[in-house]
Design a protein around this motif. Sequence first.
Motif, PDB file in Angstrom:
ATOM      1  N   TYR A   1      25.896 -86.528  49.083  1.00 19.05           N
ATOM      2  CA  TYR A   1      25.209 -86.141  50.309  1.00 19.05           C
ATOM      3  C   TYR A   1      26.264 -85.728  51.330  1.00 19.05           C
ATOM      4  CZ  TYR A   1      20.940 -87.702  48.218  1.00 19.05           C
ATOM      5  OH  TYR A   1      19.870 -87.813  47.371  1.00 19.05           O
ATOM      6  N   GLU A   2      25.901 -84.797  52.207  1.00 14.43           N
ATOM      7  CA  GLU A   2      26.865 -84.153  53.098  1.00 14.43           C
ATOM      8  C   GLU A   2      27.067 -84.867  54.422  1.00 14.43           C
ATOM      9  OE1 GLU A   2      24.837 -80.432  53.318  1.00 14.43           O
ATOM     10  OE2 GLU A   2      25.352 -79.888  51.253  1.00 14.43           O
ATOM     11  N   SER A   3      26.079 -85.653  54.852  1.00 16.50           N
ATOM     12  CA  SER A   3      26.187 -86.308  56.150  1.00 16.50           C
ATOM     13  C   SER A   3      25.245 -87.498  56.210  1.00 16.50           C
ATOM     14  CB  SER A   3      25.873 -85.321  57.285  1.00 16.50           C
ATOM     15  OG  SER A   3      24.547 -84.844  57.180  1.00 16.50           O
ATOM     16  N   VAL A   4      25.395 -88.266  57.285  1.00 17.61           N
ATOM     17  CA  VAL A   4      24.517 -89.392  57.581  1.00 17.61           C
ATOM     18  C   VAL A   4      24.003 -89.173  58.996  1.00 17.61           C
ATOM     19  CG1 VAL A   4      24.371 -91.902  57.897  1.00 17.61           C
ATOM     20  CG2 VAL A   4      25.789 -90.945  56.053  1.00 17.61           C
ATOM     21  N   ALA A   5      22.706 -89.349  59.197  1.00 18.13           N
ATOM     22  CA  ALA A   5      22.093 -89.139  60.501  1.00 18.13           C
ATOM     23  C   ALA A   5      21.177 -90.312  60.831  1.00 18.13           C
ATOM     24  CB  ALA A   5      21.309 -87.823  60.513  1.00 18.13           C
ATOM     25  N   LEU A   6      20.880 -90.475  62.102  1.00 15.97           N
ATOM     26  CA  LEU A   6      19.997 -91.541  62.563  1.00 15.97           C
ATOM     27  C   LEU A   6      19.477 -91.191  63.941  1.00 15.97           C
ATOM     28  CD1 LEU A   6      21.814 -93.239  64.842  1.00 15.97           C
ATOM     29  CD2 LEU A   6      22.935 -94.032  62.778  1.00 15.97           C
ATOM     30  N   SER A   7      18.477 -91.908  64.382  1.00 16.48           N
ATOM     31  CA  SER A   7      18.034 -91.811  65.769  1.00 16.48           C
ATOM     32  C   SER A   7      18.153 -93.205  66.372  1.00 16.48           C
ATOM     33  CB  SER A   7      16.604 -91.282  65.877  1.00 16.48           C
ATOM     34  OG  SER A   7      15.678 -92.217  65.383  1.00 16.48           O
ATOM     35  N   SER A   8      18.244 -93.238  67.692  1.00 15.38           N
ATOM     36  CA  SER A   8      18.393 -94.510  68.388  1.00 15.38           C
ATOM     37  C   SER A   8      17.574 -94.446  69.676  1.00 15.38           C
ATOM     38  CB  SER A   8      19.876 -94.756  68.702  1.00 15.38           C
ATOM     39  OG  SER A   8      20.048 -95.965  69.390  1.00 15.38           O
ATOM     40  N   GLY A   9      16.833 -95.496  69.959  1.00 16.26           N
ATOM     41  CA  GLY A   9      15.985 -95.530  71.151  1.00 16.26           C
ATOM     42  C   GLY A   9      16.770 -95.217  72.424  1.00 16.26           C
ATOM     43  N   LEU A  10      16.141 -94.506  73.346  1.00 18.74           N
ATOM     44  CA  LEU A  10      16.802 -94.065  74.569  1.00 18.74           C
ATOM     45  C   LEU A  10      17.419 -95.221  75.361  1.00 18.74           C
ATOM     46  CD1 LEU A  10      14.144 -91.450  75.752  1.00 18.74           C
ATOM     47  CD2 LEU A  10      16.393 -90.985  74.743  1.00 18.74           C
ATOM     48  N   GLN A  11      16.796 -96.386  75.316  1.00 18.05           N
ATOM     49  CA  GLN A  11      17.258 -97.541  76.086  1.00 18.05           C
ATOM     50  C   GLN A  11      18.440 -98.265  75.453  1.00 18.05           C
ATOM     51  OE1 GLN A  11      14.712 -97.426  74.051  1.00 18.05           O
ATOM     52  NE2 GLN A  11      14.592 -99.354  72.932  1.00 18.05           N
ATOM     53  N   ARG A  12      18.809 -97.925  74.233  1.00 17.01           N
ATOM     54  CA  ARG A  12      19.821 -98.686  73.488  1.00 17.01           C
ATOM     55  C   ARG A  12      21.237 -98.148  73.752  1.00 17.01           C
ATOM     56  NH1 ARG A  12      19.203 -99.379  67.868  1.00 17.01           N
ATOM     57  NH2 ARG A  12      20.166-101.388  68.216  1.00 17.01           N
ATOM     58  N   THR A  13      21.676 -98.228  74.980  1.00 16.54           N
ATOM     59  CA  THR A  13      22.959 -97.636  75.368  1.00 16.54           C
ATOM     60  C   THR A  13      24.146 -98.274  74.651  1.00 16.54           C
ATOM     61  OG1 THR A  13      23.001 -99.043  77.332  1.00 16.54           O
ATOM     62  CG2 THR A  13      22.121 -96.827  77.611  1.00 16.54           C
ATOM     63  N   ASP A  14      24.087 -99.560  74.376  1.00 21.06           N
ATOM     64  CA  ASP A  14      25.185-100.198  73.626  1.00 21.06           C
ATOM     65  C   ASP A  14      25.269 -99.627  72.215  1.00 21.06           C
ATOM     66  OD1 ASP A  14      25.856-101.787  75.774  1.00 21.06           O
ATOM     67  OD2 ASP A  14      24.797-103.558  75.047  1.00 21.06           O
ATOM     68  N   ALA A  15      24.112 -99.413  71.596  1.00 21.35           N
ATOM     69  CA  ALA A  15      24.089 -98.819  70.252  1.00 21.35           C
ATOM     70  C   ALA A  15      24.636 -97.399  70.297  1.00 21.35           C
ATOM     71  CB  ALA A  15      22.674 -98.833  69.693  1.00 21.35           C
ATOM     72  N   HIS A  16      24.297 -96.660  71.331  1.00 25.73           N
ATOM     73  CA  HIS A  16      24.789 -95.278  71.451  1.00 25.73           C
ATOM     74  C   HIS A  16      26.311 -95.249  71.527  1.00 25.73           C
ATOM     75  CE1 HIS A  16      20.662 -94.358  73.504  1.00 25.73           C
ATOM     76  NE2 HIS A  16      20.542 -94.692  72.234  1.00 25.73           N
ATOM     77  N   ARG A  17      26.872 -96.150  72.314  1.00 25.24           N
ATOM     78  CA  ARG A  17      28.341 -96.240  72.400  1.00 25.24           C
ATOM     79  C   ARG A  17      28.935 -96.570  71.042  1.00 25.24           C
ATOM     80  NH1 ARG A  17      27.426 -98.360  77.335  1.00 25.24           N
ATOM     81  NH2 ARG A  17      27.454-100.499  76.644  1.00 25.24           N
TER      82      ARG A  17
END
Length: 143
Positions: free
Chosen positions: A105-121
């Motif tokens: 597989y060429e990549s890994v992708a995900l989504s993260s809830g807008l409020q989850r700023t620690d996860a985004h970092r």
Amino acid sequence: MIKELQSRHEIIAAFPIMKQLRAHLDESTYLDLVEDAQEQDRYKLFALFEANEMVAVIGFKPMITLYYGRFVWVCDLVTDMNKRSNGYGEKLLTYVHQWAEENKYESVALSSGLQRTDAHRFYKDRMGYDRVSYVFKNSLGGE
């Protein structure tokens, strides 16, 4: 140790951790969804164990779309709230990266809830993910 969870017993054992991310699910609905996703959508559920204790879980599925090509979509990633900041999420996500590469597989992708700023970092700074899109949802049937 990282282990794929396949039996009903193993899947149910992961529920207390998964519930910390997916609070809207009861155990029965969770089990039905996991089993359906495994059977119909190639969903895989793995757990990380530290000293024989489950400390984190990740659910993902291999996919093919015209936008991403051949990729792995991370559906769920959660570390037990009492075990966070020990690198468990990083270990599981790195495992999925390796699984994806080994399975071509060429990549890994995900989504993260807008409020989850620690996860985004974490995804951006620690794991090297790029923000490439917004995810939109339309709940059908008035939900």
